[in-house]
Design an enzyme around this catalytic site. Structure first.
Site, PDB file in Angstrom:
ATOM      1  N   ASP A 182       7.629   0.416  10.034  1.00 56.38           N
ATOM      2  CA  ASP A 182       7.374   1.032  11.339  1.00 56.38           C
ATOM      3  C   ASP A 182       6.410   0.222  12.191  1.00 56.38           C
ATOM      4  O   ASP A 182       6.470   0.277  13.416  1.00 56.38           O
ATOM      5  CB  ASP A 182       6.952   2.503  11.217  1.00 56.38           C
ATOM      6  CG  ASP A 182       5.798   2.734  10.271  1.00 56.38           C
ATOM      7  OD1 ASP A 182       5.360   1.766   9.630  1.00 56.38           O
ATOM      8  OD2 ASP A 182       5.341   3.878  10.169  1.00 56.38           O
TER       9      ASP A 182
HETATM   10  C1  LAN Z   1      -1.376   3.246   5.466  1.00 54.58           C
HETATM   11  C2  LAN Z   1      -1.775   3.119   6.873  1.00 54.58           C
HETATM   12  C3  LAN Z   1      -0.666   3.017   7.856  1.00 54.58           C
HETATM   13  C4  LAN Z   1       0.588   3.691   7.365  1.00 54.58           C
HETATM   14  C5  LAN Z   1       1.612   3.967   8.495  1.00 54.58           C
HETATM   15  C6  LAN Z   1       2.001   2.737   9.297  1.00 54.58           C
HETATM   16  C7  LAN Z   1       1.028   4.990   9.483  1.00 54.58           C
HETATM   17  C8  LAN Z   1       2.848   4.587   7.858  1.00 54.58           C
HETATM   18  O1  LAN Z   1       3.754   4.995   8.846  1.00 54.58           O
HETATM   19  C9  LAN Z   1       3.416   3.681   6.797  1.00 54.58           C
HETATM   20  C10 LAN Z   1       2.405   3.462   5.666  1.00 54.58           C
HETATM   21  C11 LAN Z   1       1.058   2.902   6.126  1.00 54.58           C
HETATM   22  C12 LAN Z   1       1.204   1.421   6.349  1.00 54.58           C
HETATM   23  C13 LAN Z   1      -0.042   3.099   5.084  1.00 54.58           C
HETATM   24  C14 LAN Z   1       0.264   3.036   3.633  1.00 54.58           C
HETATM   25  C15 LAN Z   1      -0.849   3.431   2.652  1.00 54.58           C
HETATM   26  C16 LAN Z   1      -2.243   3.038   3.121  1.00 54.58           C
HETATM   27  C17 LAN Z   1      -2.308   1.535   3.236  1.00 54.58           C
HETATM   28  C18 LAN Z   1      -2.439   3.697   4.497  1.00 54.58           C
HETATM   29  C19 LAN Z   1      -2.328   5.217   4.488  1.00 54.58           C
HETATM   30  C20 LAN Z   1      -3.892   3.383   4.781  1.00 54.58           C
HETATM   31  C21 LAN Z   1      -4.590   3.486   3.394  1.00 54.58           C
HETATM   32  C22 LAN Z   1      -3.469   3.529   2.330  1.00 54.58           C
HETATM   33  C23 LAN Z   1      -3.849   2.768   1.048  1.00 54.58           C
HETATM   34  C24 LAN Z   1      -2.849   3.061  -0.029  1.00 54.58           C
HETATM   35  C25 LAN Z   1      -5.258   3.157   0.625  1.00 54.58           C
HETATM   36  C26 LAN Z   1      -5.690   2.602  -0.687  1.00 54.58           C
HETATM   37  C27 LAN Z   1      -5.458   3.580  -1.743  1.00 54.58           C
HETATM   38  C28 LAN Z   1      -4.656   3.410  -2.807  1.00 54.58           C
HETATM   39  C29 LAN Z   1      -4.138   4.601  -3.492  1.00 54.58           C
HETATM   40  C30 LAN Z   1      -4.254   2.083  -3.322  1.00 54.58           C
END
Ligand code: LAN
Length: 730
Positions: A458
């Site tokens: 996205d």
């Molecule tokens: C995110 C941040 C952005 C998010 C969007 C783009 C909003 C979504 O539409 C797709 C997935 C994504 C890229 C995403 C995936 C997982 C993340 C990176 C996070 C929610 C921000 C933090 C999270 C990450 C997994 C945090 C670290 C924790 C672990 C369990 C490894």
């Protein structure tokens, strides 16, 4: 506390009461690499003035002027933009705190501590302040995320962090935290990650950690459980974790860690049978209980594989191969790493493998601060190294409907945003792409920066759309910064993202079976082992391809058409009986429904011709509150059922309005009521204040998207005007 001193931290009552001078903090943004700096001398302060954006982030009065009070939706949107434009950073992007998770800072501080890396004093002071500010006033604990209930994971990790930073055990707040931790059974009841980090620190020994065998990485690719099939965040965390676990690397016991053994536990350390606690976990932490399959596998690894079968050569090969993959991840991300969990772990792996004087270890130490964020409450660790590309793309698209793109006043701001997005598009594949199991990325955008370098479905779609929104604008004449070839590269990337059923996931198409969820060992998160289809990500791809059809009608036309049709079909299929969609990245049904109806609209389905869209509108309208707003709590994400917030929320109200407008809902009255609420919450300087948390991941962990309170109201107000005109609402 000799160690704490060596780490450059003041301790005792000086330290616990210390705070820094907020007027000395500055945010530096170098092509999206964001770092906070504390200016020690007056000369530095003189030479580097604090900006309105710095002040805003730090909770200092910005001094931005009061604006003409808004009567019409467009005046309100314009006032909002007036304020928000002042937060744009020099490279053209927007930034913000990206906090919420309460398990990130501990990994960083433990890594610094065990590698004997000094922590700059202002940082240590402000990290301490942040953790105390976020301590649950009721029971003195911390949860998985800032709004969550106190848990063993939250308390054990953050209590330990405060002790490493230099806080005394007899501080009142620490006594209170300890009491709650003991009520929950102490750190032996923590989840896997807590036990792992505490073993790295030397508080525990590895007998208490369920196995993380690096041999998994030696499995051939065809094996259904091979790690390359896991969701990228799980496999990239498991990678350095398995390396460190295999090395059994632990910091030597010292006075502080010996004391932690008594503070974190309810019985003398020597009397604890560590192994018997591998699977103990407090019910509050146990969001996703381990399956019997996993427990059996753990048992086999511990009792059969490790003592009887594991040949030394295989251990060695597994460690070599995981190290190779860790190094590749470091190089492919210029040490940014995928995220804030594997970042510190890869740092420690480099320290173990190559030592403190090695270039990779030092590069890590330079890069880790990009995860840190300074705010009024103190310093925290962000969920990524920023929100740069994501928020900037959304802003560009959010100002289209209000006509701001044509307005010369906003052109310089938008050109800057565009220059930033141009700079952040990924232009080359990574080193050893296939050996590292990486998704195609040439032409993609990531969530944060090009340097981090991970394709997200996205983020690529939103980046692509915002560039075309400006470059292809029929009258506004924006510079053509991105060549046609690069736009087509983005389409190529999007076309790689579809799953068989038509939906799209986050970083890669799904590579493994849902059965892999039986191997979910993290306990605190749900649905993390593989990629899933998400209505949000799918919609972003649908809308991007919809635009592609308009501007590049001949490019891979059949594939684009088939992709789009199958994706919309997935959206139809995934609608819930009550008319909504479940959201995985924003809270929750409101967020996903906004996206899903946009997909349907791209497929020609609207309120007037689609029962499905009418059902979605009814779902939303049934939940509009007395005051005209919408409000959903994070419990929706955990429970999978809509959970009503006692107070309406500006962001969710904007999402619902956008959904209704996207559906072509004919009656303006509920929308007017909603916009009145949004406008009434606007401050005299144009800003909206922070309300409840907006985002989520892994079902159970919430995360903040503070810029949403600007971007989505501006978009909703503009969209309303396009359809119903700009009459005064207040
Ligand atoms: C995110 C941040 C952005 C998010 C969007 C783009 C909003 C979504 O539409 C797709 C997935 C994504 C890229 C995403 C995936 C997982 C993340 C990176 C996070 C929610 C921000 C933090 C999270 C990450 C997994 C945090 C670290 C924790 C672990 C369990 C490894």
């Amino acid at each position: 506390h000799a160690k704490a001193k060596a780490n450059g931290v003041v301790k005792g009552s000086d330290f616990v009461n210390a705070t820094t001078d907020r007027s000395r903090w500055r945010l530096k943004d170098d092509r999206g690499c964001q770092t906070w700096h504390y200016l020690e001398t007056d000369e530095e302060v003189e030479a580097w003035p604090q900006t309105a954006a710095d002040r805003y982030f730090l909770g200092i009065e910005t001094g931005l002027p009061k604006l003409q009070p808004a009567k019409t939706p467009l005046e309100s949107a314009s006032n909002g933009l007036e304020f928000f434009s002042k937060l744009q950073l020099p490279p053209g992007n927007w930034a913000c705190e990206y906090g919420g998770p309460m398990f990130l800072l501990p990994g960083l501080v433990i890594t610094w501590y065990v590698t004997e890396t000094p922590i700059p004093k202002p940082w240590a002071i402000e990290m301490k302040n942040y953790l105390f500010a976020r301590q649950n006033p009721k029971d003195g604990g911390w949860g998985l995320h800032i709004e969550g209930e106190s848990s063993v994971f939250g308390i054990a990790m953050n209590y330990t962090t405060l002790r490493l930073l230099g806080v005394d055990a007899d501080d009142e707040r620490m006594v209170k935290a300890r009491k709650r931790l003991w009520e929950l059974g102490g750190a032996v009841n923590g989840p896997h990650w807590a036990k792992f980090w505490l073993s790295v620190l030397g508080v525990f020994e590895y007998e208490i950690v369920n196995p993380v065998p690096p041999e998994l990485w030696l499995l051939p690719d065809w094996v259904p459980i091979s790690p390359w099939r896991w969701w990228i965040h799980m496999r990239q965390v498991m990678l350095p974790m398995s390396y460190i676990w295999s090395k059994r690397w632990s910091y030597p016991l010292n006075d502080l860690t010996r004391q932690l053994r008594t503070e974190l536990l309810t019985q003398p350390y020597e009397t604890i049978n560590l192994e018997s606690h591998r699977n103990t976990i407090s019910p509050i932490d146990n969001y996703h209980p381990k399956s019997w399959v996993l427990r059996l596998l753990f048992w086999l690894v511990i009792h059969i594989w490790m003592p009887l079968l594991r040949p030394n050569w295989m251990k060695k090969r597994a460690e070599e191969w995981t190290w190779w993959l860790i190094e590749a991840e470091d190089e492919n991300t210029s040490y940014s790493n995928l995220g804030p969990v594997n970042g510190p772990m890869n740092t420690l792996a480099a320290y173990i493998q190559l030592g403190p004087d090695s270039v990779p270890f030092k590069e890590h130490l330079k890069t880790l601060p990009e995860f840190l964020w300074m705010k009024d409450e103190g310093m925290l660790m962000n969920g990524t190294n920023g929100v740069q590309t994501w928020d900037t793309s959304f802003l560009v698209q959010g100002v289209l409907t209000g006509g701001f793109i044509e307005d010369p006043k906003w052109k310089p701001m938008l050109i800057k945003a565009m220059e930033f997005l141009e700079d952040q598009q990924i232009l080359e594949e990574c080193r050893d792409q296939h050996k590292c199991y990486r998704q195609q990325r040439k032409g993609a955008w990531g969530f944060s920066t090009r340097k981090q370098g991970y394709t997200v479905s996205d983020c690529t779609s939103e980046g692509f759309k915002s560039i075309l929104t400006l470059q292809k604008h029929p009258t506004a004449n924006y510079p053509q910064l991105i060549s046609e070839r690069r736009c087509l590269d983005a389409i190529d990337v999007i076309l790689t993202m579809q799953n068989e059923g038509g939906g799209c996931a986050s970083y890669e198409p799904t590579r493994g079976s849902e059965l892999l969820e039986h191997l979910n060992a993290a306990e605190v998160f749900g649905r993390i082992m593989i990629e899933y289809n998400y209505p949000e990500c799918t919609t972003a791809c649908v809308t991007a391809l919809h635009m592609a059809q308009k501007y590049y009608p001949d490019y891979r036309a059949n594939e684009v058409k088939t992709f789009k049709a199958a994706a919309i079909e997935y959206i139809r299929r995934s609608q819930l009986p009550d008319g909504s969609w479940y959201g995985s990245w924003g809270i929750c049904f409101t967020y996903a429904t906004m996206f899903a109806v946009e997909s349907l609209s791209c497929g020609g389905e609207h309120y007037s011709n689609s029962e499905r869209v009418r059902r979605a509108c009814k779902f939303l309208l049934d939940r509009q509150m007395e005051d005209g707003g919408w409000g959903e709590t994070y419990k929706s994400c955990e429970l999978g059922v809509y959970d009503q917030h006692p107070e309406s929320q500006v962001v969710q109200t904007a999402w619902a309005v956008i959904a209704l407008l996207e559906s072509d809902f004919p009656d303006p009255e509920p929308l007017k009521k909603a916009l009145r609420l949004i406008m009434s919450r606007q401050q005299p300087n144009g800003e909206w204040k922070q309300e409840a948390i907006e985002g989520v991941f892994n079902k159970s962990c919430m995360i903040s998207y503070p810029n949403y309170k600007f971007i989505f109201p501006i978009k909703a107000l503009g969209m309303f005007v396009q359809k119903f005109g700009n009459d005064a609402l207040l």
